[in-house]
Design a protein around this motif. Structure first.
Motif, short mmCIF file in Angstrom:
data_model
loop_
_atom_site.label_atom_id
_atom_site.label_comp_id
_atom_site.label_asym_id
_atom_site.label_seq_id
_atom_site.Cartn_x
_atom_site.Cartn_y
_atom_site.Cartn_z
N VAL A 1 0.87 -1.18 0.00
CA VAL A 1 0.00 0.00 0.00
C VAL A 1 0.90 1.23 0.00
O VAL A 1 1.75 1.37 0.88
CB VAL A 1 -0.92 0.02 1.23
N PRO A 2 0.74 2.13 -0.96
CA PRO A 2 1.64 3.28 -1.06
C PRO A 2 1.30 4.38 -0.07
O PRO A 2 0.18 4.43 0.45
CB PRO A 2 1.41 3.77 -2.49
N PRO A 3 2.24 5.26 0.20
CA PRO A 3 1.95 6.46 1.00
C PRO A 3 1.28 7.50 0.12
O PRO A 3 1.28 7.38 -1.12
CB PRO A 3 3.34 6.92 1.45
N VAL A 4 0.71 8.51 0.73
CA VAL A 4 0.16 9.63 -0.03
C VAL A 4 1.30 10.25 -0.84
O VAL A 4 2.38 10.49 -0.30
CB VAL A 4 -0.46 10.68 0.91
N PRO A 5 1.09 10.50 -2.14
CA PRO A 5 2.20 10.99 -2.97
C PRO A 5 2.72 12.35 -2.52
O PRO A 5 1.95 13.22 -2.13
CB PRO A 5 1.56 11.09 -4.37
N ILE A 6 4.06 12.48 -2.55
CA ILE A 6 4.67 13.76 -2.22
C ILE A 6 4.94 14.57 -3.48
O ILE A 6 5.30 15.75 -3.41
CB ILE A 6 5.98 13.56 -1.42
N PHE B 1 -4.12 4.64 1.25
CA PHE B 1 -2.74 5.03 1.52
C PHE B 1 -2.35 4.60 2.93
O PHE B 1 -3.13 4.76 3.87
CB PHE B 1 -2.55 6.53 1.37
N VAL B 2 -1.14 4.11 3.07
CA VAL B 2 -0.70 3.60 4.37
C VAL B 2 -0.64 4.70 5.42
O VAL B 2 -0.86 4.45 6.61
CB VAL B 2 0.67 2.90 4.23
N ASP B 3 -0.37 5.94 5.01
CA ASP B 3 -0.34 7.06 5.95
C ASP B 3 -1.54 7.99 5.76
O ASP B 3 -1.51 9.14 6.16
CB ASP B 3 0.96 7.86 5.79
N GLY B 4 -2.61 7.46 5.16
CA GLY B 4 -3.77 8.29 4.83
C GLY B 4 -4.42 8.93 6.04
O GLY B 4 -4.77 10.12 6.01
#
Length: 337
Positions: free
Chosen positions: A158-163, A253-256
């Motif tokens: 699961v990706p993080p929110v894109p930077i 997102f993993v940090d959503g």
């Protein structure tokens, strides 16, 4: 601290107890967290007892020592499990734990400050194991593991929110690298409003009560003048838009969840002075000015703003109502409430 040794000793009472020896239990338990071999390479490794950990005679000593707390998880095992992580087989096995045993498992885990219930103990145990694997991997020299890396219930990354700038179109986020993340279906307001409604509705009723000089409750909102009924509907639409965003990013997102909390913090910082301004004559005026302010407030703390077209003005207004649910905004009428 819940180590792999202590965790395995707890779990052996509830999952895989039919495996009499310690090495056979370790082999069984670790295999529950790996996807089945699919590629020809994986099948070949499995045929040679090299795919699943602790399958070879020479590995049994390491399994025994790990279980007894006399050594860490072997590096080869860490890398094999992490590369093929899949929680679904464990969750399937854990689903057969009887209710009373579930209560006992929760009690065992509570000794290590793990809070869970009979309903979520399966997923809690799966997360404990995955966290241990990741923590041990990070200790290895030269290990390159994304701190925000996460996996869903079947082990997919699961990706993080894109930077970096991304686009939101038709319910999906298009990442710079070409990947597409489909988000949850948007929530819609419930047709009926009743006494069990969330705090933001009661705060709006307080606004309308003051404006009309007569009591307005969730049950009587259908009697509001047409203008105020339209106002209420717009606020509900904004609220559900923001709640949809919150749910979507939590799932995608993993940090959503952390990023949405940062968005709320930024929003509150932006509207705080307007909210507490004593020059507002009524709660309705205060609410309208806050909603106006939030649409022009720069939100920069959260990476969610990197997704173009995602955080709209409607979302921003909805966040103000979520802040009421969170009790950070007590009342639109009385700021000292």
């Amino acid at each position: 601290m819940l180590t792999i040794s202590l965790f395995l000793q707890i779990m052996r009472k509830y999952v895989g107890a039919e495996n009499k020896s310690i090495p056979s239990f370790c082999a069984y338990f670790f295999a529950l967290f790996m996807k089945e071999p699919i590629s020809s390479r994986e099948v070949g490794l499995d045929d040679d007892d090299k795919y699943y950990p602790f399958g070879k005679e020479s590995e049994k000593s390491a399994a025994y020592k790990m279980y007894k707390g006399k050594r860490d998880i072997p590096e080869s095992v860490l890398r094999a499990v992490h590369a093929n992580l899949d929680k679904s087989r464990f969750l399937e096995a854990a689903a057969d734990i009887p209710f009373d045993a579930r209560k006992n498992l929760c009690t065992d885990l509570s000794q290590y400050r793990v809070d869970c219930t009979t309903d979520n103990v399966d997923e809690t145990c799966a997360e404990i194991f995955c966290s241990i694997i990741k923590a041990e991997l990070q200790k290895l020299p030269g290990a390159q593991i994304d701190l925000f890396e996460g996996r869903n219930e079947v082990g997919e990354a699961v990706p993080p929110v894109p930077i970096q700038p991304a686009r939101f179109v038709d319910g999906a986020v298009y990442l710079p690298d070409g990947d597409v993340i489909k988000l949850s279906v948007a929530l819609k307001p419930y047709k009926n409003i009743n006494e069990a409604t969330l705090p933001y509705i009661h705060a709006l009723c307080e606004v309308y009560t003051e404006r009309l000089a007569k009591e307005v409750t969730p049950k009587t909102t259908g009697e509001l003048p047409e203008k105020l009924q339209r106002h209420l509907e717009l606020q509900r639409q904004a609220y559900f838009d923001a709640k949809s965003i919150e749910r979507s990013v939590r799932d995608a997102f993993v940090d959503g969840e952390r990023q949405f909390d940062a968005l709320k913090d930024d929003a509150y910082d932006g509207i705080e002075m307007v909210y507490f301004d004593e020059n507002h004559e009524t709660g309705y005026d205060r609410l309208q000015e806050v909603l106006k302010k939030i649409t022009s407030t720069e939100l920069a703390k959260s990476n969610l703003v990197n997704i173009k077209g995602f955080i709209t003005n409607k979302t921003r207004k909805g966040i103000c109502h979520i802040l009421v649910d969170d009790a950070r905004i007590k009342s639109w009428v009385n700021t000292d409430a």
